[in-house]
Design an enzyme around this catalytic site. Sequence first.
Site, PDB file in Angstrom:
ATOM      1  N   LYS A  68       0.833  -1.220   0.000  1.00  0.00           N
ATOM      2  CA  LYS A  68       0.000   0.000   0.000  1.00  0.00           C
ATOM      3  C   LYS A  68       0.860   1.259   0.000  1.00  0.00           C
ATOM      4  O   LYS A  68       0.591   2.198  -0.732  1.00  0.00           O
ATOM      5  CB  LYS A  68      -0.938   0.030   1.230  1.00  0.00           C
ATOM      6  CG  LYS A  68      -1.942  -1.100   1.276  1.00  0.00           C
ATOM      7  CD  LYS A  68      -2.952  -0.905   2.404  1.00  0.00           C
ATOM      8  CE  LYS A  68      -2.359  -0.947   3.806  1.00  0.00           C
ATOM      9  NZ  LYS A  68      -1.749  -2.232   4.185  1.00  0.00           N
ATOM     10  N   ARG A  71      -9.999   0.750   8.134  1.00  0.00           N
ATOM     11  CA  ARG A  71      -9.613  -0.612   8.471  1.00  0.00           C
ATOM     12  C   ARG A  71     -10.741  -1.377   9.162  1.00  0.00           C
ATOM     13  O   ARG A  71     -10.552  -2.544   9.525  1.00  0.00           O
ATOM     14  CB  ARG A  71      -8.399  -0.593   9.388  1.00  0.00           C
ATOM     15  CG  ARG A  71      -7.053  -0.728   8.652  1.00  0.00           C
ATOM     16  CD  ARG A  71      -5.965  -0.553   9.677  1.00  0.00           C
ATOM     17  NE  ARG A  71      -4.745  -1.241   9.401  1.00  0.00           N
ATOM     18  CZ  ARG A  71      -3.636  -0.641   8.948  1.00  0.00           C
ATOM     19  NH1 ARG A  71      -3.648   0.626   8.652  1.00  0.00           N
ATOM     20  NH2 ARG A  71      -2.532  -1.340   8.808  1.00  0.00           N
ATOM     21  N   ARG A  84      12.026  -6.320   5.644  1.00  0.00           N
ATOM     22  CA  ARG A  84      11.835  -4.880   5.411  1.00  0.00           C
ATOM     23  C   ARG A  84      12.627  -4.076   6.442  1.00  0.00           C
ATOM     24  O   ARG A  84      12.627  -4.407   7.626  1.00  0.00           O
ATOM     25  CB  ARG A  84      10.345  -4.533   5.512  1.00  0.00           C
ATOM     26  CG  ARG A  84      10.080  -3.030   5.415  1.00  0.00           C
ATOM     27  CD  ARG A  84       8.654  -2.703   5.066  1.00  0.00           C
ATOM     28  NE  ARG A  84       7.739  -2.789   6.185  1.00  0.00           N
ATOM     29  CZ  ARG A  84       6.458  -2.424   6.127  1.00  0.00           C
ATOM     30  NH1 ARG A  84       5.944  -1.991   4.985  1.00  0.00           N
ATOM     31  NH2 ARG A  84       5.682  -2.544   7.186  1.00  0.00           N
ATOM     32  N   ARG A 138      10.862  -2.074  11.787  1.00  0.00           N
ATOM     33  CA  ARG A 138       9.701  -1.660  12.569  1.00  0.00           C
ATOM     34  C   ARG A 138       9.395  -2.750  13.588  1.00  0.00           C
ATOM     35  O   ARG A 138       9.426  -3.926  13.261  1.00  0.00           O
ATOM     36  CB  ARG A 138       8.477  -1.482  11.646  1.00  0.00           C
ATOM     37  CG  ARG A 138       8.331  -0.088  11.096  1.00  0.00           C
ATOM     38  CD  ARG A 138       7.248   0.026  10.049  1.00  0.00           C
ATOM     39  NE  ARG A 138       5.941  -0.482  10.464  1.00  0.00           N
ATOM     40  CZ  ARG A 138       4.835  -0.381   9.731  1.00  0.00           C
ATOM     41  NH1 ARG A 138       4.878   0.215   8.549  1.00  0.00           N
ATOM     42  NH2 ARG A 138       3.689  -0.867  10.154  1.00  0.00           N
ATOM     43  N   ARG A 174      -1.041  -9.142  13.047  1.00  0.00           N
ATOM     44  CA  ARG A 174      -1.603  -8.102  12.162  1.00  0.00           C
ATOM     45  C   ARG A 174      -2.399  -8.752  11.023  1.00  0.00           C
ATOM     46  O   ARG A 174      -3.436  -8.220  10.605  1.00  0.00           O
ATOM     47  CB  ARG A 174      -0.475  -7.225  11.588  1.00  0.00           C
ATOM     48  CG  ARG A 174       0.137  -6.304  12.642  1.00  0.00           C
ATOM     49  CD  ARG A 174       1.487  -5.746  12.205  1.00  0.00           C
ATOM     50  NE  ARG A 174       1.424  -4.812  11.115  1.00  0.00           N
ATOM     51  CZ  ARG A 174       2.453  -4.509  10.331  1.00  0.00           C
ATOM     52  NH1 ARG A 174       3.632  -5.082  10.522  1.00  0.00           N
ATOM     53  NH2 ARG A 174       2.313  -3.638   9.355  1.00  0.00           N
TER      54      ARG A 174
HETATM   55  P1  AMP Z   1       0.436   0.567   8.904  1.00  0.00           P
HETATM   56  O1  AMP Z   1       1.649   1.435   8.872  1.00  0.00           O
HETATM   57  O2  AMP Z   1      -0.651   1.029   7.980  1.00  0.00           O
HETATM   58  O3  AMP Z   1       0.775  -0.896   8.722  1.00  0.00           O
HETATM   59  O4  AMP Z   1      -0.182   0.712  10.382  1.00  0.00           O
HETATM   60  C1  AMP Z   1       0.569   0.363  11.531  1.00  0.00           C
HETATM   61  C2  AMP Z   1      -0.344   0.223  12.725  1.00  0.00           C
HETATM   62  O5  AMP Z   1      -1.010   1.472  13.001  1.00  0.00           O
HETATM   63  C3  AMP Z   1      -1.485  -0.779  12.589  1.00  0.00           C
HETATM   64  O6  AMP Z   1      -1.061  -2.114  12.850  1.00  0.00           O
HETATM   65  C4  AMP Z   1      -2.468  -0.265  13.651  1.00  0.00           C
HETATM   66  O7  AMP Z   1      -2.014  -0.576  14.959  1.00  0.00           O
HETATM   67  C5  AMP Z   1      -2.340   1.254  13.484  1.00  0.00           C
HETATM   68  N1  AMP Z   1      -3.303   1.769  12.487  1.00  0.00           N
HETATM   69  C6  AMP Z   1      -2.996   2.334  11.279  1.00  0.00           C
HETATM   70  N2  AMP Z   1      -4.109   2.695  10.617  1.00  0.00           N
HETATM   71  C7  AMP Z   1      -5.152   2.350  11.421  1.00  0.00           C
HETATM   72  C8  AMP Z   1      -6.576   2.440  11.284  1.00  0.00           C
HETATM   73  N3  AMP Z   1      -7.153   2.945  10.190  1.00  0.00           N
HETATM   74  N4  AMP Z   1      -7.335   1.972  12.310  1.00  0.00           N
HETATM   75  C9  AMP Z   1      -6.777   1.465  13.432  1.00  0.00           C
HETATM   76  N5  AMP Z   1      -5.454   1.322  13.603  1.00  0.00           N
HETATM   77  C10 AMP Z   1      -4.635   1.767  12.618  1.00  0.00           C
END
Ligand code: AMP
Length: 220
Positions: free
Chosen positions: A13, A88, A127, A160, A171
């Site tokens: 993404k 999400r 990564r 990360r 996740r």
């Molecule tokens: P990402 O960088 O998009 O993989 O997001 C990392 C983490 O941020 C996720 O595993 C969630 O803990 C939190 N997060 C990001 N976007 C959302 C969302 N729309 N709703 C809830 N938690 C989020």
Amino acid sequence: MYILFLGPPGSGKGTYSRVASELMDIPILATGDMLRAEIEQNTELGKSAAKYVTSGELVPDDVMFGIIRNTLSREDMKNGVIFDGFPRTLAQAKMLDEILSNMNAKIDMVVELYSSDDEIIARLSNRRVCPKCGRIYHLINMPPKVDEICDDDGTKLIQRKDDKPETVRRRLKVYHKQTAPIIEYFKAKKDMFYFNISTGGPPKIGRNKMLKVFREHKII
Ligand code: AMP
């Protein structure tokens, strides 16, 4: 133009939304990046979000609603947004529809990216990210020139915390249970265009498919 990139963690993404954003000159709203910045700066929001982000759980919807309302009210978000990592949950998807409709806008396109869970676990365990500029590397497919050092600014790369295999598994479970159902929600809509891309193969193939669809829709 309001575009959503949906897909499991590590499906691409961030990479695809950056390509789309550059081609269309539309800002990206990446909720994961925003939450990590809040955590890094140790803000109240960051403190309350940290435990969810590090364990791979979703930050509660009411917290996300606040972030999205504030961000979408910004002037630079008025002519279009590329969403990376939001919505999400079904509640977030419905809330986004409501906010956009109040802005006389709507989601125009949904791009679903998909890869198998095994591919994702392998990809994310390799990564590495630059904590300073955010550039993403892959130790095997896209390594830095000097081991573990960012090509752009010489900062030591990090993994990360939530890219460790046990957290990635968590996740992915969260994705399948709470996020995947919203794909059907968007597919059922008649006023937007949905398409999907497999990101398991060579990156060029997926990228070219996306560009072809954008050209067909005359958005690039
Ligand atoms: P990402 O960088 O998009 O993989 O997001 C990392 C983490 O941020 C996720 O595993 C969630 O803990 C939190 N997060 C990001 N976007 C959302 C969302 N729309 N709703 C809830 N938690 C989020």
